[in-house]
Design a protein around this motif. Structure first.
Motif, PDB file in Angstrom:
ATOM      1  N   GLY A  86       6.291 -11.101   7.377  1.00 29.12           N
ATOM      2  CA  GLY A  86       5.698 -10.193   8.359  1.00 29.12           C
ATOM      3  C   GLY A  86       5.348  -8.855   7.734  1.00 29.12           C
ATOM      4  N   ARG A  87       4.895  -7.934   8.594  1.00 30.86           N
ATOM      5  CA  ARG A  87       4.488  -6.604   8.148  1.00 30.86           C
ATOM      6  C   ARG A  87       5.694  -5.664   8.094  1.00 30.86           C
ATOM      7  NH1 ARG A  87      -0.324  -5.514   7.488  1.00 30.86           N
ATOM      8  NH2 ARG A  87      -0.156  -3.309   7.936  1.00 30.86           N
ATOM      9  N   PHE A  88       5.610  -4.674   7.206  1.00 28.36           N
ATOM     10  CA  PHE A  88       6.649  -3.640   7.142  1.00 28.36           C
ATOM     11  C   PHE A  88       6.004  -2.298   6.836  1.00 28.36           C
ATOM     12  CE2 PHE A  88       6.195  -5.194   2.840  1.00 28.36           C
ATOM     13  CZ  PHE A  88       6.185  -4.039   2.090  1.00 28.36           C
ATOM     14  N   THR A  89       6.633  -1.222   7.291  1.00 34.26           N
ATOM     15  CA  THR A  89       6.186   0.149   7.030  1.00 34.26           C
ATOM     16  C   THR A  89       7.408   1.037   6.931  1.00 34.26           C
ATOM     17  OG1 THR A  89       4.138  -0.173   8.274  1.00 34.26           O
ATOM     18  CG2 THR A  89       4.809   2.094   7.875  1.00 34.26           C
ATOM     19  N   ARG A  90       7.416   1.890   5.914  1.00 36.94           N
ATOM     20  CA  ARG A  90       8.469   2.897   5.763  1.00 36.94           C
ATOM     21  C   ARG A  90       7.783   4.239   5.539  1.00 36.94           C
ATOM     22  NH1 ARG A  90      10.397  -1.032   7.223  1.00 36.94           N
ATOM     23  NH2 ARG A  90      12.239  -2.129   6.539  1.00 36.94           N
ATOM     24  N   ARG A  91       8.279   5.272   6.219  1.00 40.46           N
ATOM     25  CA  ARG A  91       7.691   6.611   6.093  1.00 40.46           C
ATOM     26  C   ARG A  91       8.775   7.597   5.670  1.00 40.46           C
ATOM     27  NH1 ARG A  91       2.975   7.649   9.623  1.00 40.46           N
ATOM     28  NH2 ARG A  91       3.889   9.703   9.796  1.00 40.46           N
ATOM     29  N   PHE A  92       8.414   8.484   4.739  1.00 36.58           N
ATOM     30  CA  PHE A  92       9.343   9.486   4.227  1.00 36.58           C
ATOM     31  C   PHE A  92       8.655  10.846   4.245  1.00 36.58           C
ATOM     32  CE2 PHE A  92      10.069   5.457   2.073  1.00 36.58           C
ATOM     33  CZ  PHE A  92      11.412   5.246   2.331  1.00 36.58           C
ATOM     34  N   ARG A  93       9.289  11.833   4.853  1.00 43.41           N
ATOM     35  CA  ARG A  93       8.734  13.182   4.848  1.00 43.41           C
ATOM     36  C   ARG A  93       9.058  13.831   3.507  1.00 43.41           C
ATOM     37  NH1 ARG A  93       6.354  15.681   8.510  1.00 43.41           N
ATOM     38  NH2 ARG A  93       7.296  14.484  10.186  1.00 43.41           N
ATOM     39  N   LEU A  94       8.044  14.403   2.877  1.00 41.34           N
ATOM     40  CA  LEU A  94       8.212  15.026   1.566  1.00 41.34           C
ATOM     41  C   LEU A  94       8.554  16.504   1.713  1.00 41.34           C
ATOM     42  CD1 LEU A  94       5.195  13.363  -0.266  1.00 41.34           C
ATOM     43  CD2 LEU A  94       7.590  12.668  -0.306  1.00 41.34           C
ATOM     44  N   LEU A  95       9.246  17.030   0.721  1.00 41.53           N
ATOM     45  CA  LEU A  95       9.651  18.429   0.734  1.00 41.53           C
ATOM     46  C   LEU A  95       8.453  19.351   0.518  1.00 41.53           C
ATOM     47  CD1 LEU A  95      12.879  18.118  -1.426  1.00 41.53           C
ATOM     48  CD2 LEU A  95      12.709  18.268   1.062  1.00 41.53           C
ATOM     49  N   THR A  98       0.850  -1.189   0.000  1.00 41.86           N
ATOM     50  CA  THR A  98       0.000   0.000   0.000  1.00 41.86           C
ATOM     51  C   THR A  98       0.885   1.239   0.000  1.00 41.86           C
ATOM     52  OG1 THR A  98      -1.659  -1.165   1.308  1.00 41.86           O
ATOM     53  CG2 THR A  98      -1.839   1.211   1.228  1.00 41.86           C
ATOM     54  N   VAL A  99       0.564   2.204  -0.862  1.00 41.59           N
ATOM     55  CA  VAL A  99       1.267   3.484  -0.907  1.00 41.59           C
ATOM     56  C   VAL A  99       0.254   4.554  -0.536  1.00 41.59           C
ATOM     57  CG1 VAL A  99       2.514   5.125  -2.354  1.00 41.59           C
ATOM     58  CG2 VAL A  99       2.837   2.673  -2.700  1.00 41.59           C
ATOM     59  N   GLU A 100       0.560   5.327   0.518  1.00 38.28           N
ATOM     60  CA  GLU A 100      -0.360   6.353   0.993  1.00 38.28           C
ATOM     61  C   GLU A 100       0.365   7.688   1.127  1.00 38.28           C
ATOM     62  OE1 GLU A 100      -3.328   4.534   4.092  1.00 38.28           O
ATOM     63  OE2 GLU A 100      -1.280   3.890   4.553  1.00 38.28           O
ATOM     64  N   ILE A 101      -0.376   8.768   0.916  1.00 39.85           N
ATOM     65  CA  ILE A 101       0.130  10.114   1.134  1.00 39.85           C
ATOM     66  C   ILE A 101      -0.693  10.725   2.261  1.00 39.85           C
ATOM     67  CG2 ILE A 101       0.373  12.430   0.169  1.00 39.85           C
ATOM     68  CD1 ILE A 101       2.280  10.567  -1.114  1.00 39.85           C
ATOM     69  N   ARG A 116       2.572  15.769   5.201  1.00 47.42           N
ATOM     70  CA  ARG A 116       3.431  15.676   4.019  1.00 47.42           C
ATOM     71  C   ARG A 116       4.330  14.441   4.098  1.00 47.42           C
ATOM     72  NH1 ARG A 116       2.801  19.977   0.994  1.00 47.42           N
ATOM     73  NH2 ARG A 116       4.632  19.593  -0.267  1.00 47.42           N
ATOM     74  N   VAL A 117       3.699  13.290   4.350  1.00 45.64           N
ATOM     75  CA  VAL A 117       4.427  12.043   4.540  1.00 45.64           C
ATOM     76  C   VAL A 117       3.974  11.010   3.510  1.00 45.64           C
ATOM     77  CG1 VAL A 117       4.782  10.113   6.130  1.00 45.64           C
ATOM     78  CG2 VAL A 117       4.824  12.429   6.991  1.00 45.64           C
ATOM     79  N   LEU A 118       4.944  10.350   2.892  1.00 47.88           N
ATOM     80  CA  LEU A 118       4.709   9.214   2.008  1.00 47.88           C
ATOM     81  C   LEU A 118       4.918   7.956   2.845  1.00 47.88           C
ATOM     82  CD1 LEU A 118       4.493   7.768  -0.805  1.00 47.88           C
ATOM     83  CD2 LEU A 118       6.964   8.009  -0.928  1.00 47.88           C
ATOM     84  N   GLN A 119       3.923   7.067   2.846  1.00 46.32           N
ATOM     85  CA  GLN A 119       4.038   5.830   3.617  1.00 46.32           C
ATOM     86  C   GLN A 119       3.872   4.632   2.696  1.00 46.32           C
ATOM     87  OE1 GLN A 119       2.205   5.472   7.528  1.00 46.32           O
ATOM     88  NE2 GLN A 119       1.211   3.605   6.820  1.00 46.32           N
TER      89      GLN A 119
END
Length: 82
Positions: free
Chosen positions: A48-57, A14-17, A22-25
């Motif tokens: 298992g489950r994984f999650t990565r979060r990135f703050r966008l400019l 899953t890709v979420e904004i 202003r975070v891409l998950q």
């Protein structure tokens, strides 16, 4: 541009904004491969489950984010204001 190697995954990703922060998950889950045969002894993939979060400019165009999955590689493109 964000790229993630996710071999064997498709609909499980899953890709979420989150526009407020202003975070891409990117999140998903890989199920444990279980077979009842004696042809292999070891599995080298984690499960298992994984999650990565990135703050966008600040100059990211949040409404134009595009994601595609091809050959186990997730590519998320976030265009910027010129």
């Amino acid at each position: 541009m964000f790229k993630a190697d996710l071999p064997g995954l498709k609909e499980e990703v899953t890709v979420e904004i989150q526009e407020d922060d202003r975070v891409l998950q990117i999140s998903g889950e890989r199920n444990f491969e279980e077979e009842n045969n004696d042809t292999w002894h070891r599995v080298e993939r984690s499960s298992g489950r994984f999650t990565r979060r990135f703050r966008l400019l600040e100059n990211a165009k949040m409404d134009e984010v595009k994601a595609s999955m091809e050959n186990g590689i997730l590519t998320v493109t976030v265009p910027k204001v010129e």
